[in-house]
Enzyme design. Sequence first.
Site, PDB file in Angstrom:
ATOM      1  N   THR A   1       3.405   4.775   5.777  1.00 48.04           N
ATOM      2  CA  THR A   1       4.690   4.755   5.075  1.00 48.04           C
ATOM      3  C   THR A   1       5.918   5.020   6.060  1.00 48.04           C
ATOM      4  O   THR A   1       6.831   4.252   6.238  1.00 48.04           O
ATOM      5  CB  THR A   1       5.117   5.533   3.944  1.00 48.04           C
TER       6      THR A   1
ATOM      7  N   THR B   1      -0.174   8.540   4.167  1.00 49.98           N
ATOM      8  CA  THR B   1      -0.472   9.595   3.437  1.00 49.98           C
ATOM      9  C   THR B   1      -1.772   9.155   2.763  1.00 49.98           C
ATOM     10  O   THR B   1      -2.444  10.222   2.280  1.00 49.98           O
ATOM     11  CB  THR B   1       0.550   9.937   2.392  1.00 49.98           C
ATOM     12  N   ASP B   2      -2.294   8.088   2.501  1.00 48.58           N
ATOM     13  CA  ASP B   2      -3.134   7.684   1.515  1.00 48.58           C
ATOM     14  C   ASP B   2      -4.460   8.223   2.171  1.00 48.58           C
ATOM     15  O   ASP B   2      -5.513   8.773   1.228  1.00 48.58           O
ATOM     16  CB  ASP B   2      -3.502   6.019   1.370  1.00 48.58           C
TER      17      ASP B   2
END
Length: 371
Positions: A20, A94-95
């Site tokens: 992101t 971040t996943d």
Amino acid sequence: MKRTNDGGARRIVVISTGGTIASRWQGTGYAADASGNDVLATAPLPEGVAVEVVDLFNVNSSRMTAAHQLALLRTVHEILADPGVDGIVITHGTDTLEETAFFLDLHHTDARPVVLTGAQRPFGTGDGDGPGNLYDALQVASSVSDLGVLVVFDGRVHAARGTVKTQTLAADAFSDPSAERLGRVGFSRVDIERQPERPTPLPLPAAADKADPDAPHAVPLPRVAIVTHHSDGDPLLLNAAVGAGAEGIVLVATGAGNATPEIAAAVADAVAQGVLVAVTTRVPAGPLAEIYTGGGAVDLVAAGALLTGTLRAAQARIAVLATLLAEGGNGASDPGRSTALLRRLLDGPVRAEPALATGGSRSASAVAARA
């Protein structure tokens, strides 16, 4: 690209991997496409820091593969072979950040810090959190040592082990549900509140030399599956994973590590075939424990599975994968030796007592890297 704000700066290498923090609008949604230099240009530099950028790959982290993680591990080791480098910051989606951070930490042998950060809001947005997180990560990477791999996010410093994504969209995305944060950063100060304890790091796996993120399946890597238990759960998916060639399985059990007698029998069959089986829980916090029989943790351990302590599914899977890679992978591992190694990685130590008996914090100067 190299940016600096004074001649005696500490040298930090930023490895850009996407996520992101590097994502821009594509017409129907966001996707990672901004370069590391673009991302770095959004953030001010802490005083006394010089930054170099390595664009390794650029993916949404939900597409992360073991080949990506091995290539990143190799790059980290190559960069740290230069004694003039003072630390590394990795920008990451971040996943799956918790998986990559733990994988790197299991192999991190250097006193110099490796810090992962990212963003919850996309690149270039007016309220974006990426620039602040990157600034904080650079500050931490230029200030500390002997803490292993770290996650810096929303003003908090976390140890890699045990830290998971706990918020889908909120800025404070990461925490360890079973432990306190490692420290905090802000107002040009880094405070470290406890010293993490880590298992003896693993050597760089041979597969890292062959890993190719552009052709992730070019080199066969061990298959490690995650299977979740629930009411009405049966061994079907666990047996299917074994049938598909899984060399490792993480069983996400209920409670403190409980399933059914049928699943315990399937675990015993899998272990008899040389499959590594680790048991975690779908409960967010707390350790697993051998309390119940009738398919509970007592029976799963008797069947040959290992309990994962406070590690949850994604990081437990990384521990199994790292074990298989250390032992050769692809059926080349010795079951007894692999079990012993996995037990060492899972048993921890997970965390240490607070650094100060009074519960106070230490400033970055107390754990500063080379002067």
